[in-house]
Design a protein around this motif. Structure first.
Motif, PDB file in Angstrom:
ATOM      1  N   LYS A 123       0.753  -1.332   0.146  1.00 52.65           N
ATOM      2  CA  LYS A 123       0.111   0.039  -0.190  1.00 52.65           C
ATOM      3  C   LYS A 123       0.725   1.097  -0.100  1.00 52.65           C
ATOM      4  O   LYS A 123       2.084   1.373   0.451  1.00 52.65           O
ATOM      5  N   LEU A 124       0.234   2.367  -0.567  1.00 56.12           N
ATOM      6  CA  LEU A 124       1.116   3.645  -0.727  1.00 56.12           C
ATOM      7  C   LEU A 124      -0.023   4.900  -0.446  1.00 56.12           C
ATOM      8  O   LEU A 124      -1.098   4.568  -1.004  1.00 56.12           O
ATOM      9  N   ASP A 125       0.363   5.729   0.503  1.00 54.82           N
ATOM     10  CA  ASP A 125      -0.509   6.635   0.930  1.00 54.82           C
ATOM     11  C   ASP A 125       0.152   7.992   0.732  1.00 54.82           C
ATOM     12  O   ASP A 125       1.271   8.111   1.191  1.00 54.82           O
ATOM     13  N   ILE A 126      -0.702   9.014  -0.123  1.00 55.62           N
ATOM     14  CA  ILE A 126       0.260  10.229  -0.313  1.00 55.62           C
ATOM     15  C   ILE A 126      -0.557  11.377   0.340  1.00 55.62           C
ATOM     16  O   ILE A 126      -2.172  11.218   0.067  1.00 55.62           O
ATOM     17  N   SER A 127      -0.459  12.317   0.931  1.00 59.38           N
ATOM     18  CA  SER A 127      -1.237  13.339   1.591  1.00 59.38           C
ATOM     19  C   SER A 127      -0.422  14.833   1.452  1.00 59.38           C
ATOM     20  O   SER A 127       1.059  14.863   1.222  1.00 59.38           O
ATOM     21  N   ARG A 128      -1.371  15.616   1.366  1.00 58.99           N
ATOM     22  CA  ARG A 128      -0.693  17.249   1.318  1.00 58.99           C
ATOM     23  C   ARG A 128      -1.629  17.973   2.070  1.00 58.99           C
ATOM     24  O   ARG A 128      -3.019  17.989   1.938  1.00 58.99           O
ATOM     25  N   GLU A 129      -1.075  18.965   2.707  1.00 64.72           N
ATOM     26  CA  GLU A 129      -2.034  19.758   3.636  1.00 64.72           C
ATOM     27  C   GLU A 129      -2.032  21.077   2.522  1.00 64.72           C
ATOM     28  O   GLU A 129      -1.301  21.565   1.789  1.00 64.72           O
ATOM     29  N   ALA A 130      -3.362  21.764   2.539  1.00 64.50           N
ATOM     30  CA  ALA A 130      -3.531  22.805   1.700  1.00 64.50           C
ATOM     31  C   ALA A 130      -4.829  23.544   2.361  1.00 64.50           C
ATOM     32  O   ALA A 130      -5.327  23.285   3.076  1.00 64.50           O
ATOM     33  N   SER A 131      -5.081  24.572   1.836  1.00 68.39           N
ATOM     34  CA  SER A 131      -6.394  25.567   2.369  1.00 68.39           C
ATOM     35  C   SER A 131      -7.255  25.523   1.203  1.00 68.39           C
ATOM     36  O   SER A 131      -7.141  25.782  -0.130  1.00 68.39           O
ATOM     37  N   VAL A 132      -8.488  25.139   1.603  1.00 65.40           N
ATOM     38  CA  VAL A 132      -9.523  24.845   0.623  1.00 65.40           C
ATOM     39  C   VAL A 132     -10.580  25.617   1.408  1.00 65.40           C
ATOM     40  O   VAL A 132     -11.117  25.321   2.307  1.00 65.40           O
ATOM     41  N   PHE A 133     -11.281  26.682   0.424  1.00 63.30           N
ATOM     42  CA  PHE A 133     -12.079  27.867   1.046  1.00 63.30           C
ATOM     43  C   PHE A 133     -12.003  27.930   2.635  1.00 63.30           C
ATOM     44  O   PHE A 133     -12.611  28.260   3.296  1.00 63.30           O
ATOM     45  N   GLY A 134     -10.654  28.675   2.557  1.00 71.05           N
ATOM     46  CA  GLY A 134     -10.230  29.117   3.992  1.00 71.05           C
ATOM     47  C   GLY A 134      -9.975  28.166   5.065  1.00 71.05           C
ATOM     48  O   GLY A 134      -9.618  28.228   6.207  1.00 71.05           O
ATOM     49  N   ALA A 135     -10.324  26.584   4.687  1.00 70.39           N
ATOM     50  CA  ALA A 135     -10.166  25.723   5.875  1.00 70.39           C
ATOM     51  C   ALA A 135      -8.876  25.037   5.421  1.00 70.39           C
ATOM     52  O   ALA A 135      -8.298  24.710   4.492  1.00 70.39           O
ATOM     53  N   SER A 136      -8.039  24.547   6.603  1.00 71.68           N
ATOM     54  CA  SER A 136      -6.948  23.841   6.571  1.00 71.68           C
ATOM     55  C   SER A 136      -7.260  22.349   6.338  1.00 71.68           C
ATOM     56  O   SER A 136      -7.952  21.893   7.000  1.00 71.68           O
TER      57      SER A 136
END
Length: 1017
Positions: free
Chosen positions: A561-574
């Motif tokens: 298994k491989l999991d990838i994630s990234r933090e971003a701002s969507v509609f002002g929400a973390s």
């Protein structure tokens, strides 16, 4: 009912809304703040002990930024603008820690040591000492509180605080968790009253196939290997779709869980009341970490052993509707076709070995390798005495008129199923067959799982990968089974005087009574009762069959298994955007090899004595149940010696009828987003799985008749595939800093087990059963909604109430009925009367319910109530689950579908725990209760013109309740003595057919007492 459930759950939510802070208070959502390039990293620990505080919440409320510390207490807050900010750290059981931190455009380190309280002059007070219950409660509640989905948690310090040698027993204390026991030991887990196959097992997020298959067995997993056990009740897209009720995730220990060298050891010795047997237990965990020139390494190894000797008090009765019984009232009569005692002498063992190596080569990177071996062994010797009451069923008179009761049966008949003799649940049957079976069983289930993995921070991206190989073995070998039979009945009962007469009384569901008598054959061919006989060896019996079985089911599973994630701002929400792929390749293979001798000529050629005295040993019954007769146990070595002699004239032959090889490949992918706002969080996404099955087996058929008949074996290969999609949505609302509301919409499926997908029939001569596969069986598919409200009181209190509803289609049933065919009659063995079960899809169904939990210690209220300080040690943990479930059984034109409870679903489960902990002393009492549940639907047929259950009706487990207790005293910070007291009620494991009056199995196992010492440093 549904409206009532949802409305009940909404009450505390409405209260929370009413008492929520005003808009400008702490509960108000922070206005979106500009994001910067600075970050704050650090470690959260407990002052004094230095223990890391897993799951501690770290936030900057003014910026709407929040995170949780990992198992090593580490955290990172990123995207912080330059300036001075107030950081708040929260952990259950501690007052909030507030720190003012100034950041520029670089990373700032903030380490926080949480303390219990503050003195009047503002100085921090560090409280040390042993508070294992309080500390484990805090650790569990903190993880639960910060989880983005619905979970219940048990932390390592509380595992083993009661007599919890395996994971099933440890988890059974949690809200909504019930267990199904075997020989008095918790084995299977049911979540919120649902069927056991709806619950999956995983180690550190990697699903593991149990040795039995999808019915995950937890008694083969010692609780000592776990750091935490997280019960995930709401399925998220990153979990496999084969979960409906939830997942039990065993979080194993890592060296990075501890600041440095850590050693934990436990040793105990105990007494088993029934049979006056001995049990003992021991465990050892050693962990350390090392700084090197190429990064930091950590290694942890553990070992555990639990061993118990035991005997059982057992009786079993099989009921049936008899087609020759046509006297008035026959429509509701059930007859005991046989009643028996299975008298066990056995030794059970759980043991495990595990080791994990962690490496941090650079900041933001971690690699690990882990191996775990756990096993459950059941070394069993069983004396089985079967009183075959329906041996001459075909002789039963079939008159239809009412009759006067005459104790003497008609000439040549035994009185079975004959109300004219006064027989019902109480009566006498004459000249019956006594089947005596003596079994040596060497049973072992093991799981060997190996994982390589890594976690990497690559700028704004996080990457996690895992590779796993697991080998699960279900070794069902029976080194020996010997069958001894009475002489034949003879023409019109000519030999009946050499057989026994049984007076039976089955009117008490808690005790089946039998008395044994000589059989008198009268001049007119009828039978009477002779002198009573107490020693069962006084009745002649001859060896009729000797078998030795080597049987092993092996499951090999590969996972990547491989999991990838990234933090971003969507509609002002973390927002954390995550996606992953996974591949599972599983194959289960079953092989059986049987050595079988069944003729006098074979016994003579092998020099095998056919009388029981050849294997008997001195000594009486070690149990306590009033049997109504005496007997002699067999000598294990003598029995195995007969098997060695049998090998001289016979050999082990593979049973093609019982062979199967079922493969499963699952290709899956998911995408999900977790958005964190000032008022809470949202998780949404979907998972897609493509499943391919390949099942291989043999078809066994008979060609020709009489002496010309031959057995033909034909290979079968069946392939199938399907694609399933599982969307889900989870909303978490932080009403204020103590109250959280959770709403979840989720989907899942429970696929048929591997042996259920095999394309053949297989038989077990030892148990007289036949099971059939169905490669066309479809998964049970579920759509559910959960609504929960959680309230966290200070310092460690917890209150929750929730409602849930799951709609299920294609419900799987495992009906049982008499086989009734000669297809599998080979080697001179008639298998037409064996019990036959297979898997079949029924119609739709549902389960819904309410779950509530309360957890509170008295200590925070003693001053306000004017109570002395010592009373602050009292506390309670209470939880209850109330269910309602229905499902449609499979139906035909002749036998329509009907509605029954979901198999395995209980209407009520509750746990009541009271404890005291103060001054180094702790004591706890735990009561568990699970209401009756449907085990399997019984076979149905038209009998005497009436549609009714063949075997008395559907099969149920009666309610299960258990009372355990424990005491602990910490001599100092490193040494603790303990006592555990298990199964104090000595309640039975009981099953019944149709009505609770018809007990089909009843076993008790005795109370257990264990004491020992636990060392930690």
């Amino acid at each position: 009912m549904r409206a009532l459930l949802i409305g009940s759950a909404m009450i505390p939510l409405a209260i929370g809304i009413a008492r929520a802070e005003p808009v400008d208070g702490p509960a108000a959502a922070a206005a979106p703040a500009p994001r910067g390039n600075a970050s704050i990293t650090g470690t959260i620990s407990q002052a004094g002990s230095g223990d890391y505080l897993d799951g501690a919440s770290v936030s900057i409320p003014a910026l709407g930024l929040a995170t949780a510390a990992d198992r090593a207490g580490r955290f990172t807050l990123a995207g912080i603008p330059a300036g001075t900010h107030d950081v708040v750290v929260r952990y259950v059981g501690f007052p909030d820690a507030r720190r003012s931190v100034t950041v520029t455009d670089a990373a700032v380190v903030l380490d926080v040591a949480m303390t219990i309280e503050t003195s009047a002059d503002g100085d921090e007070i560090v409280v040390s000492g042993s508070r294992p219950i309080a500390e484990s409660e805090a650790a569990a509640l903190q993880i639960q509180r910060t989880s983005p989905s619905l979970v219940s948690v048990i932390a390592s310090d509380s595992i083993g605080r009661l007599p919890d040698q395996n994971v099933a027993q440890a988890v059974s204390r949690l809200p909504g968790v019930g267990v199904q026991r075997d020989q008095g030991q918790a084995r299977y887990i049911t979540l919120r009253g649902s069927p056991i196959n709806w619950t999956t097992l995983s180690f550190d997020g990697i699903n593991v196939v149990s040795p039995e298959g999808r019915d995950a067995r937890f008694d083969s997993i010692p609780s000592a290997i776990a750091s935490q056990i997280i019960v995930r009740k709401a399925v998220t897209p990153d979990m496999t779709g084969e979960t409906i009720a939830g997942n039990v995730d065993i979080i194993t220990r890592s060296a990075f869980d501890y600041p440095g060298l850590k050693v934990q050891a436990k040793s105990g010795l105990g007494h088993v009341e029934l049979g006056k047997k001995t049990e003992y237990e021991g465990s050892l965990v050693v962990s350390d970490r090392f700084d090197t020139g190429i990064g930091e390494f950590g290694i942890v190894s553990s070992a555990s052993l639990y061993r118990r000797g035991m005997v059982t008090d057992n009786f079993e009765t099989d009921f049936e509707a008899v087609d020759r019984d046509l006297r008035p009232g026959y429509e509701t009569r059930n007859w005991a076709r046989e009643t028996e005692n299975k008298l066990y002498r056995l030794t059970r063992k759980n043991y495990s070995l595990s080791s994990r190596l962690d490496w941090r080569p650079a900041p933001g990177h971690k690699l690990f390798a882990e191996t775990i071996y756990s096993a459950f062994e059941d070394d069993e010797q069983r004396n089985n005495y079967i009183f075959d009451l329906d041996d001459q069923q075909s002789r039963t008179p079939n008159g239809t008129a009412a009759c006067a009761v005459n104790a003497r049966p008609a000439s040549g008949t035994t009185g079975y199923a004959d109300v004219c003799t006064g027989n019902t649940l109480l009566g006498t049957v004459y000249g019956i067959d006594l089947n005596s079976n003596f079994t040596v069983r060497k049973y072992k289930q093991s799981v060997f799982t190996n994982t390589l993995g890594g976690d990497h921070e690559l700028g704004d991206w996080k990457v996690a990968w895992r590779g796993n190989y697991t080998r699960s073995i279900d070794d069902r070998s029976q080194p020996a089974q010997l069958n001894y039979d009475s002489p034949s009945f003879g023409t019109n009962g000519a030999n009946a005087a050499n057989r026994l007469t049984v007076g039976y009384d089955l009117t008490d569901p808690q005790l089946a009574k039998v008395q044994l008598y000589r059989t008198i054959r009268n001049a007119d061919g009828s039978f009477s009762r002779g002198d009573r006989v107490t020693a069962i060896e006084d009745f002649p019996r001859t060896l009729s069959r000797l078998r030795s079985l080597k049987a092993q089911d092996v499951t090999e599973a590969y996972t990547a298994k491989l999991d990838i994630s990234r933090e971003a701002s969507v509609f002002g929400a973390s927002t954390i955007l995550a996606a992953g792929v996974r591949y599972d390749d599983r194959t289960k293979t079953s092989n059986e090899y049987l050595l079988d001798l069944s003729t006098p000529a074979q016994f003579a050629a092998a020099g095998i004595a056919t009388n029981y005295s050849a294997i008997a040993k001195p000594g009486g019954f070690q149990g306590e149940i009033p049997l109504g007769y005496t007997f002699q146990y067999f000598d294990r070595d003598k029995v195995l010696g007969l098997v060695d002699q049998a090998k001289a004239v016979g050999s082990y032959v593979r049973s093609d009828a019982n062979f199967y090889d079922v493969g499963e490949k699952v290709y899956s992918a998911y995408a999900m987003a977790t958005a964190t706002t000032g008022w809470g969080s949202i998780i949404g996404g979907a998972r897609v799985e493509h499943i391919r099955n390949d099942a291989r087996a043999f078809s066994i058929g008979t060609v020709g008749t009489g002496s010309a008949a031959t057995t033909v074996t034909t290979p079968i290969d069946v392939k199938s595939s399907q694609t399933l999609v599982y969307p889900s949505l989870h909303l978490n609302w932080d009403v204020d800093d103590r109250m959280k509301a959770r709403l979840s919409f989720n989907t899942g499926a429970a696929r048929p087990d591997y042996d259920q997908l095999r394309p053949n029939l297989s038989y077990n001569d030892a148990n007289a059963t036949i099971s059939g596969g169905n490669p066309d069986a479809k998964p049970e598919k579920a759509k559910g909604v959960d609504l929960y409200v959680e309230y966290y009181t200070m310092p460690r209190g917890f209150l929750s109430i929730g409602a849930y509803y799951k709609d299920v289609t294609d419900v799987l049933f495992d009906p049982t009925q008499t086989f009734g065919r000669t297809t599998l009659n080979t080697g001179g063995v008639d298998r037409s009367g064996y019990l036959y079960s297979t898997i079949v899809n029924g119609g739709s169904g549902y389960i819904m319910g309410i779950e509530g939990a309360i957890q509170q210690q008295l200590e925070p209220f003693t001053a306000d109530l004017g109570l002395p300080e010592w009373m602050g040690g009292f506390g309670v943990q209470l939880n209850a689950t109330i269910n309602k479930s229905r499902a449609e059984t499979p139906g035909t034109a002749a036998l329509p579908s009907r509605k029954v409870p979901l198999p395995g679903a209980s209407d009520a489960i509750y746990n009541l725990i009271a404890y005291y902990e103060k001054y180094g002393f702790s004591a706890r009492v735990s009561y568990q209760n699970r209401s009756a549940w449907l085990d399997a639907i019984g076979g149905t047929d038209t009998i005497g013109g009436v549609v009714r259950g063949i075997d008395g009706g559907d099969f149920y487990w009666a309610k299960d309740n258990e009372l355990d207790a424990s005491v602990r005293y910490a001599i100092n910070n490193n040494v603790e003595i303990y006592g555990d007291f298990a199964n104090l009620l000595n309640g039975p494991g009981r099953r019944y057919a149709g009505s609770s009056a018809y007990t089909i199995e009843h076993e008790t196992f005795g109370r257990r007492y264990t004491g020992g010492v636990r060392v930690t440093f």
